[in-house]
Structures are given as C-alpha cells and as structure tokens.
Design an enzyme around this catalytic site. Structure first.
Site, PDB file in Angstrom:
ATOM      1  N   CYS A  80      34.749  20.250  45.578  1.00 15.95           N
ATOM      2  CA  CYS A  80      36.076  19.873  45.090  1.00 15.95           C
ATOM      3  C   CYS A  80      36.764  19.013  46.139  1.00 15.95           C
ATOM      4  CB  CYS A  80      36.905  21.102  44.747  1.00 15.95           C
ATOM      5  SG  CYS A  80      37.771  21.851  46.119  1.00 15.95           S
ATOM      6  N   GLU A  81      37.464  18.012  45.654  1.00 17.07           N
ATOM      7  CA  GLU A  81      38.086  17.076  46.584  1.00 17.07           C
ATOM      8  C   GLU A  81      39.359  17.635  47.199  1.00 17.07           C
ATOM      9  OE1 GLU A  81      38.583  13.645  44.111  1.00 17.07           O
ATOM     10  OE2 GLU A  81      40.565  14.264  43.418  1.00 17.07           O
ATOM     11  N   HIS A  82      39.812  18.768  46.723  1.00 18.05           N
ATOM     12  CA  HIS A  82      41.043  19.334  47.282  1.00 18.05           C
ATOM     13  C   HIS A  82      40.778  20.233  48.479  1.00 18.05           C
ATOM     14  CE1 HIS A  82      42.425  18.706  42.929  1.00 18.05           C
ATOM     15  NE2 HIS A  82      42.814  17.687  43.670  1.00 18.05           N
ATOM     16  N   HIS A  83      39.635  20.923  48.480  1.00 15.88           N
ATOM     17  CA  HIS A  83      39.342  21.870  49.566  1.00 15.88           C
ATOM     18  C   HIS A  83      37.991  21.630  50.227  1.00 15.88           C
ATOM     19  CE1 HIS A  83      42.097  23.893  46.705  1.00 15.88           C
ATOM     20  NE2 HIS A  83      42.688  24.289  47.816  1.00 15.88           N
ATOM     21  N   GLN A 121      36.091  18.324  38.772  1.00 15.83           N
ATOM     22  CA  GLN A 121      35.034  18.522  37.776  1.00 15.83           C
ATOM     23  C   GLN A 121      35.264  17.671  36.519  1.00 15.83           C
ATOM     24  OE1 GLN A 121      34.524  22.680  37.028  1.00 15.83           O
ATOM     25  NE2 GLN A 121      33.160  22.339  35.309  1.00 15.83           N
ATOM     26  N   HIS A 149      34.350  27.363  40.860  1.00  8.42           N
ATOM     27  CA  HIS A 149      34.947  26.683  42.000  1.00  8.42           C
ATOM     28  C   HIS A 149      35.162  27.671  43.126  1.00  8.42           C
ATOM     29  CE1 HIS A 149      36.392  22.838  40.064  1.00  8.42           C
ATOM     30  NE2 HIS A 149      35.694  23.469  39.148  1.00  8.42           N
ATOM     31  N   CYS A 151      36.852  27.319  45.624  1.00  9.67           N
ATOM     32  CA  CYS A 151      38.251  27.336  46.074  1.00  9.67           C
ATOM     33  C   CYS A 151      39.085  28.285  45.220  1.00  9.67           C
ATOM     34  CB  CYS A 151      38.852  25.932  46.104  1.00  9.67           C
ATOM     35  SG  CYS A 151      38.861  25.080  44.542  1.00  9.67           S
TER      36      CYS A 151
HETATM   37 ZN   LIG Z   1      39.460  23.081  45.353  1.00 15.66          ZN
END
Ligand SMILES: [Zn+2]
Length: 190
Positions: A80-83, A121, A149, A151
């Site tokens: 995931c590009e956030h975490h 995703q 995920h 995260c």
């Molecule tokens: Zn994430």
C-alpha cells in the site's frame, strides 16, 4: 531526480532501525540494511517492468472461440502506498476474446508486474483491466482482487481478516448482464 544508490538505501534502513529503537550495529542487525535494500529491489521490481509487453504475444487461431476466459486465484503481493505495508491476496481475471487470446501465464505476469509497486488496490485493479483492454482489445474484461491489507490487519484499526475486494469491469462484461453474472459467479465460486 538522481536515483539513490544501494548505500543511500542502506543508510535509510539504518535510520529506521534506530528510529524503531534498536542498534543497527548489533550482530543480528549488521547485514540487515543491505538485505532490506536488496529485497526492496525484488519487491518493487514492477518499476522496471512493462506489464503491457506480456500481452503482445497472442494466439489468433482460436477457432471462433468467443466464450468467457477466466483465470482465478493469481497470487497478488503488493504494497500500500500509504504505509508501505504488504497487501496480499488473489486476483481473478476474465475476458471475452475478440479474435485473440493470450497465454494464462502472461496474465499472471501482468498481475505480478503491476503489483510490485506502491499503490492502492483500486488502482491496481484498474491498471490490470485497462492494460488487457488496451492491448488485447477483447470484447470485455473483468478484474476482481481480494486482498488483505497489513496496514488494516496489523496496526491502526486492527481488523484481522478484513479484506477489500475492488473490481473493474469493462466492455461486454460490464454491459451485458448475463456475461457479468457469469463472470462474477465464476469468481465467487471459490
Ligand atoms: Zn496502508
């Protein structure tokens, strides 16, 4: 922007180890920055890949076959590009051929190529569907990705077993209710 070197990447990992509260010079961690940097090259190999290329080699002699082709349970390992935490799951792909089909291993390579990047995703699902639509030009495409995920399951709201299942349907698989139902029931059929 100059690409960081392996040494730059290793220094960044050392910083993260210290930030986590450990000593990057202790015996067990001494080679960790170089291992992490090398594993990142492998896990993010999608940046060096052109997944659309795998779809160029097609078979035109399909004997008029125009039924739905479905490939299920393609393993997805993404981040995931956030975490920057793993997103692990399975992709299911279907398409309605128009004159040409592609080898099933090529569909798996397309999933692999797009997965090994930082992303969400929903975008991964759309990227795969659009690549198949653009290159293979079938009558329709359907892509469903079920994934967990890290995260969500390991941190934050801590929801074990939660999965996200975005889908992207294009062309005949989207518009024709019977084809759409056929694809979705094949996918749900476990
Ligand atoms: Zn994430």
């Amino acid at each position: 922007m100059a690409k960081p070197t392996q040494a730059d990447a290793e220094a960044a990992v050392r910083t993260l180890i210290e930030w986590a509260g450990d000593d990057p010079d202790r015996e067990g961690l001494i080679d960790t920055p170089s291992r992490v940097a090398r594993s990142y090259r492998e896990l993010f190999v999608g940046y060096e890949d052109d997944p659309r290329g795998y779809l160029q080699r097609t078979f035109a002699e399909v004997g008029g076959y125009d039924e739905l082709v479905v490939l299920k349970n393609i393993r997805v390992v993404s981040f995931c590009e956030h975490h920057m935490l793993p997103v692990i799951g399975r992709a299911h792909i279907g398409y309605l051929p128009r004159n040409r089909v592609v080898g099933i291993s090529k569909l798996a390579r397309v999933v692999h190529g797009f997965s090994r990047r930082l992303q969400i995703q929903e975008k991964l699902t759309a990227d795969i569907a659009e690549a198949i639509q653009d290159v293979l030009e079938p009558q329709g495409v359907g892509v469903v990705i079920e994934a967990e995920h890290s995260c969500m399951t390991l941190r934050g709201v801590n929801m074990p077993d939660s999965t996200l299942t975005p889908s992207r349907l294009l062309g005949g698989i989207r518009e024709d209710a019977r084809t759409r139902e056929e694809f979705l029931s094949l996918v749900r059929g476990g």
